[in-house]
Design a protein around this motif. Structure first.
Motif, PDB file in Angstrom:
ATOM      1  N   ASN A  99       0.816  -1.211   0.000  1.00 56.13           N
ATOM      2  CA  ASN A  99       0.000   0.000   0.000  1.00 56.13           C
ATOM      3  C   ASN A  99       0.851   1.262   0.000  1.00 56.13           C
ATOM      4  O   ASN A  99       2.073   1.229   0.120  1.00 56.13           O
ATOM      5  CB  ASN A  99      -1.016  -0.016   1.146  1.00 56.13           C
ATOM      6  N   PHE A 100       0.138   2.392  -0.139  1.00 52.87           N
ATOM      7  CA  PHE A 100       0.764   3.694  -0.356  1.00 52.87           C
ATOM      8  C   PHE A 100       1.710   4.068   0.776  1.00 52.87           C
ATOM      9  O   PHE A 100       2.828   4.540   0.539  1.00 52.87           O
ATOM     10  CB  PHE A 100      -0.368   4.721  -0.485  1.00 52.87           C
ATOM     11  N   ILE A 101       1.272   3.810   2.030  1.00 49.77           N
ATOM     12  CA  ILE A 101       2.072   4.263   3.178  1.00 49.77           C
ATOM     13  C   ILE A 101       3.404   3.530   3.222  1.00 49.77           C
ATOM     14  O   ILE A 101       4.460   4.128   3.464  1.00 49.77           O
ATOM     15  CB  ILE A 101       1.277   4.041   4.481  1.00 49.77           C
ATOM     16  N   GLY A 105       6.659   5.716   2.784  1.00 50.18           N
ATOM     17  CA  GLY A 105       7.421   5.724   4.027  1.00 50.18           C
ATOM     18  C   GLY A 105       8.788   5.105   3.861  1.00 50.18           C
ATOM     19  O   GLY A 105       9.784   5.625   4.366  1.00 50.18           O
TER      20      GLY A 105
END
Lengths: 237, 113
Positions: A99-101, A105
């Protein structure tokens, strides 16, 4: 059933003999005389404030060379097992993207992991830490990249070049000590400097930096082999 | 003293796992338990009561108040070797699984004794 009884007797014998053996060594009492000697003379002889480092790199430097070659052997073994004996190589499958995070990150945190690992192995002769730990931290940064972007690859030839150069640095520094009048392997021929300065204790920081690069490259290679094993074959039988 | 007992416990758990369990992954985990126990044992041999880390970070630290540096130096390299050995063992497990299609050592016939 009989086998389990035999196993339990075997286990109990081992643990009991360990307990009886270590009853002769009272906990937290006295040091070995070798350790005592290193603590009393280590700073004057090697110039490193971290005595563990001066044991690993200076007094037992030859052993450390052996340990590094064991590490190389293990990494080469993983590569051989996966690349030579494995079949259906290099068919990358599309993975579900994390996912995006995780992706953003990891991109933010990756340079800081590299910086932290570099700090650990540059200050190996002053603070706790050193080449092995710093190299492992840097390799964990690469592991993070692999987890966040399943398609990434490390340039393997560049990786083995870094590894080889680091190993050659270690050996050449050690052999250069043979040319000195003292003529011993890994003789500390550079000036020792003052205690607790970054540029001190002669060749120790250079060797630890070389070890750091070598460990980081080997672990990154192992991670690359394993991740490719997961991604290329995708768990099919 | 509790460090000794803890490391004996770790070694015993690891040996039990290696001997009793039938799953190859669990056996590899047991090997790692043994390695951790041995590392803890070696470090705790060098401990000195109220000892400090063997680093002369300030001037005037008494060397006799420091713990033994040699066990720490031994375990420092041993931990990295353990990690790479674990990788090698897992690689063997992957290949065995691919060849036999199972992780149960009772079903892998050529491992029987």
């Amino acid at each position: 059933m009989i086998r389990k009884i035999v196993y339990s007797i075997f286990l109990a014998t081992i643990v009991l003999s360990l307990v009886m053996f270590f009853a002769a060594f009272p906990f937290g009492q006295n040091k070995m005389s070798v350790g005592e000697y290193y603590l009393n003379h280590g700073v004057a002889q090697t110039g490193a404030s971290n005595i563990v480092t001066s044991v690993v790199v200076d007094y037992r430097g030859f052993d450390t060379l052996g340990e590094v070659s064991v590490l190389f052997g293990a990494a080469a073994g993983v590569a051989i097992l996966f690349f030579v004996l494995g079949e259906n190589r290099r068919k990358r499958r599309e993975q579900v993207a994390p996912n995006f995070i995780v992706r953003v990150g990891s991109r933010i945190i990756f340079p800081f992991i590299l910086l932290f690992g570099t700090y650990i192995f540059i200050h190996g002769h002053l603070t706790p830490g050193g080449g092995f730990q710093g190299g492992a931290i840097i390799a964990s940064g690469f592991l993070l990249l692999y987890l966040a972007y399943p398609g990434t690859t490390v340039n393997r030839s560049r990786l083995s070049m870094v590894e080889g150069l680091a190993g050659i640095t270690f050996i050449v520094l050690g052999l250069y000590g043979l040319l000195m009048p003292e003529s011993s392997f890994l003789y500390n021929f550079l000036p020792k400097g003052e205690l607790n300065a970054l540029l001190s204790s002669g060749i120790l920081p250079i060797i630890y930096i070389a070890i750091g690069f070598k460990v980081a490259a080997e672990f990154a290679g192992i991670i690359d082999d394993m991740m490719c094993e997961v991604i290329c074959r995708g768990g099919e039988k | 003293m509790s460090y000794y007992l803890g490391s004996f416990l770790l070694i015993a758990i690891g040996l039990y796992t290696v001997i009793i369990k039938k799953n190859l992954i669990k056996i590899v985990i047991g090997l790692n338990f043994i390695a951790s126990g041995v590392n803890l044992l070696i470090v705790s041999i060098g401990y000195v009561k109220n000892g400090t880390a063997p680093i002369f970070s300030k001037i005037g630290i008494n060397p006799s108040a420091m713990v033994d540096p040699i066990p720490q130096a031994l375990t420092l390299t041993a931990i990295v070797i353990d990690a790479s050995e674990l990788a090698l063992a897992v690689a063997f497990v992957v290949l065995l699984y691919r060849h036999y299609g199972t992780l149960d050592i009772k079903k892998i016939r050529s491992l029987k004794w």
